[in-house]
Design an enzyme around this catalytic site. Structure first.
Site, PDB file in Angstrom:
ATOM      1  N   TYR A 119       9.538 -27.157 -37.390  1.00  0.00           N
ATOM      2  CA  TYR A 119       9.513 -27.706 -36.026  1.00  0.00           C
ATOM      3  C   TYR A 119      10.194 -29.074 -36.015  1.00  0.00           C
ATOM      4  O   TYR A 119      10.265 -29.754 -37.022  1.00  0.00           O
ATOM      5  CB  TYR A 119       8.108 -27.739 -35.431  1.00  0.00           C
ATOM      6  CG  TYR A 119       7.020 -28.463 -36.198  1.00  0.00           C
ATOM      7  CD1 TYR A 119       6.997 -29.859 -36.302  1.00  0.00           C
ATOM      8  CD2 TYR A 119       5.954 -27.754 -36.765  1.00  0.00           C
ATOM      9  CE1 TYR A 119       5.970 -30.512 -36.962  1.00  0.00           C
ATOM     10  CE2 TYR A 119       4.925 -28.393 -37.426  1.00  0.00           C
ATOM     11  CZ  TYR A 119       4.937 -29.779 -37.518  1.00  0.00           C
ATOM     12  OH  TYR A 119       3.911 -30.423 -38.182  1.00  0.00           O
ATOM     13  N   CYS A 120      10.735 -29.429 -34.868  1.00  0.00           N
ATOM     14  CA  CYS A 120      11.519 -30.660 -34.685  1.00  0.00           C
ATOM     15  C   CYS A 120      12.533 -30.854 -35.816  1.00  0.00           C
ATOM     16  O   CYS A 120      12.520 -31.870 -36.513  1.00  0.00           O
ATOM     17  CB  CYS A 120      10.590 -31.871 -34.587  1.00  0.00           C
ATOM     18  SG  CYS A 120      11.388 -33.309 -33.835  1.00  0.00           S
TER      19      CYS A 120
END
Length: 281
Positions: free
Chosen positions: A148-149
């Protein structure tokens, strides 16, 4: 001395430690703190400042996440899992914060020559390698696909991401921020974000790109290094590394004029959050 090491070497490092404030410390306050410190350091009213912070059960969304076609359903997934949801005032995508995640900010003045983006990232990478000197050779920086990110300065060991770095620039101040997954399950956190995107995007074609999360590519330092780290353990490593970079390291809180700035920034980010989230409520 390399440029990124020069950035770390400061005559004085001011320290604001908010790593043990507990569940009542709101993540919106954190973003207002860093904006305040950027302004103060940028104006020459404060030396370079390091801040450490921990937030409990919070998912921080990026502005782009709020454009998901079924964002309400995505947010519902997070709330049902017991997480607060806020939107940060800078780029990037969703990240998970909890009591096993330590966030560090390094706030520098942006001098005449300017601090280019990579130099800020490299300074943080150098600091993390010094903090974990025994494993420095194993720590790599590249985008970990499926995390994620994701970003070009994801930090990983053996291909598994344990940290991500971002930057924010305000009024001649530069804040380089990192979240370090210290303990707990990295893949468990990633699974939560996978479910968020699954509910928020479904199978729609979107204007923006959202990561296709593969939980197995994320882990905590405790999992990767085979020993149980606590936030306090990592804080000690952080303080030791920072002290070696400065003539003087001193603890501090916001000063009177900074508190005034802080209230303004906090109000602004609260209003922005209401707006970003109410559009979808």
């Amino acid at each position: 001395m390399r440029k990124n090491e020069e950035l770390l070497q400061q005559e004085e490092w001011r320290l604001i430690d908010q790593s043990s404030l507990g569940p009542m410390f709101d993540a919106l306050q954190s973003f207002a703190y860093d904006d305040t410190l950027c302004t103060s350091v940028g104006a020459g009213c404060s030396p370079a400042t390091a801040r450490a912070w921990v937030h409990h059960e919070t998912v921080v969304l990026g502005i782009q996440d709020t454009k998901l076609p079924y964002i309400n359903e995505g947010i519902q997934v997070l709330k049902e899992a017991g997480y607060r949801v806020i939107v940060r005032n800078s780029g990037g995508l969703a990240v998970v914060l909890d009591e096993g995640v330590l966030n560090l900010s390094l706030i520098f003045p942006d001098t005449e020559k300017g601090i280019d983006i990579d130099r800020g990232y490299e300074a943080m990478l150098t600091l993390i390698k010094r903090m974990f000197a025994e494993w420095a050779d194993q720590i790599q920086a590249f985008e970990v696909v499926g995390s994620y990110c994701p970003g070009s300065y994801d930090l990983s060991i053996g291909g598994k991401k344990f940290a991500g770095i971002s930057q924010r620039r305000i009024r001649r101040g530069v804040a380089v921020q990192i979240y370090l997954c210290v303990s707990g399950s990295g893949s468990g956190r990633a699974e939560l974000i996978r479910r968020f995107y699954q509910a928020g995007k479904k199978s729609e074609i979107t204007k923006w790109d959202y990561p296709s999360i593969q939980p197995e590519v994320m882990a905590s330092l405790s999992e990767l290094l085979g020993q149980e780290f606590t936030i306090q353990d990592v804080m000690l490593r952080f303080l030791t590394a920072l002290k070696a970079c400065s003539g003087r390291l001193f603890a501090s809180s916001l000063q009177a004029e900074e508190l005034e700035l802080y209230q303004g920034y906090l109000q602004r980010i609260k209003e922005r959050n209401c707006k970003a989230l109410s559009m979808h409520s």
